[in-house]
Design a protein around this motif. Sequence first.
Motif, PDB file in Angstrom:
ATOM      1  N   SER A 101       0.919  -1.175  -0.013  1.00  0.00           N
ATOM      2  CA  SER A 101       0.138   0.157   0.001  1.00  0.00           C
ATOM      3  C   SER A 101       0.900   1.230  -0.052  1.00  0.00           C
ATOM      4  N   THR A 102       2.099   1.324   0.330  1.00  0.00           N
ATOM      5  CA  THR A 102       2.878   2.257   0.631  1.00  0.00           C
ATOM      6  C   THR A 102       4.405   1.772  -0.022  1.00  0.00           C
ATOM      7  N   VAL A 103       5.023   2.724  -0.729  1.00  0.00           N
ATOM      8  CA  VAL A 103       6.325   2.128  -1.096  1.00  0.00           C
ATOM      9  C   VAL A 103       7.217   3.406  -0.795  1.00  0.00           C
ATOM     10  N   LYS A 104       8.494   3.125  -0.210  1.00  0.00           N
ATOM     11  CA  LYS A 104       9.667   4.235   0.129  1.00  0.00           C
ATOM     12  C   LYS A 104      10.597   4.172  -1.105  1.00  0.00           C
ATOM     13  N   LEU A 105      10.480   5.006  -1.934  1.00  0.00           N
ATOM     14  CA  LEU A 105      11.765   5.391  -2.760  1.00  0.00           C
ATOM     15  C   LEU A 105      12.720   5.693  -2.300  1.00  0.00           C
ATOM     16  N   SER A 138      -4.515   1.140  -7.180  1.00  0.00           N
ATOM     17  CA  SER A 138      -5.028  -0.068  -7.975  1.00  0.00           C
ATOM     18  C   SER A 138      -4.919   0.924  -9.527  1.00  0.00           C
ATOM     19  N   ASP A 139      -4.832   2.036  -9.520  1.00  0.00           N
ATOM     20  CA  ASP A 139      -4.839   2.850 -10.800  1.00  0.00           C
ATOM     21  C   ASP A 139      -3.249   2.975 -10.929  1.00  0.00           C
ATOM     22  N   SER A 140      -2.725   2.434 -12.051  1.00  0.00           N
ATOM     23  CA  SER A 140      -1.151   2.321 -12.264  1.00  0.00           C
ATOM     24  C   SER A 140      -0.664   3.884 -12.513  1.00  0.00           C
ATOM     25  N   ALA A 141      -1.843   4.667 -13.323  1.00  0.00           N
ATOM     26  CA  ALA A 141      -1.417   6.005 -13.589  1.00  0.00           C
ATOM     27  C   ALA A 141      -1.203   7.009 -12.363  1.00  0.00           C
ATOM     28  N   LEU A 142      -2.204   6.635 -11.437  1.00  0.00           N
ATOM     29  CA  LEU A 142      -2.021   7.452  -9.988  1.00  0.00           C
ATOM     30  C   LEU A 142      -0.598   6.855  -9.448  1.00  0.00           C
ATOM     31  N   THR A 143      -0.407   5.769  -9.429  1.00  0.00           N
ATOM     32  CA  THR A 143       0.839   5.082  -8.653  1.00  0.00           C
ATOM     33  C   THR A 143       2.175   5.771  -9.149  1.00  0.00           C
ATOM     34  N   ARG A 144       2.030   5.953 -10.479  1.00  0.00           N
ATOM     35  CA  ARG A 144       3.149   6.364 -11.245  1.00  0.00           C
ATOM     36  C   ARG A 144       3.191   8.144 -10.898  1.00  0.00           C
TER      37      ARG A 144
END
Length: 173
Positions: A101-105, A138-144
């Motif tokens: 749900s959360t990623v650390k870049l 779940s929306d890949s564009a939003l994640t990007r």
Amino acid sequence: MPFIRLAALMLGVVIMLGGCGYRNPYVYTGPEKSIYMPTWKNRTSELQLDAKIYQELLTWFQKSGSINVTKQKEGADLILAGEIISYNLPSLTYGADNRTSTVKLRLRVRYVLKDLKSDKILIEQPSETWAEDFRVSSDSALTRDNANRALETIIENMSQKIYQRTLMQITKS
């Protein structure tokens, strides 16, 4: 009469503030310096990351009228060179369905500021890691978009720190 008192009070405040020794830490007003700033080496597969960092550093250095950034080493006073070591997105937290749900870049860099006239290293940062969390959707564009905003935040914060450290070193010498 009240207007005259107010004007005199305002003038007094301006005079006191003008002589208080306040200095803007984001502006260098000393003798002119030129910084040779080559594009950083990019050891990652993230395209244009080196260009984004260069552009943000350039934006910061343009805040000071006495510092000129150049792509020519000849005649420059200083060199600011760096390398992007790694760019990764390890998962940070998981939702109820075991999905991230959360990623650390994380961005790891190294850089050096050197006085070209004296050959003295002013700043040497062999490894520095910057991290920023972003939400996965779940929306890949939003994640990007979220990942891009996290990267922009890292680059801006890192560039600001490098700029401020450079100003401190220039001011000392």
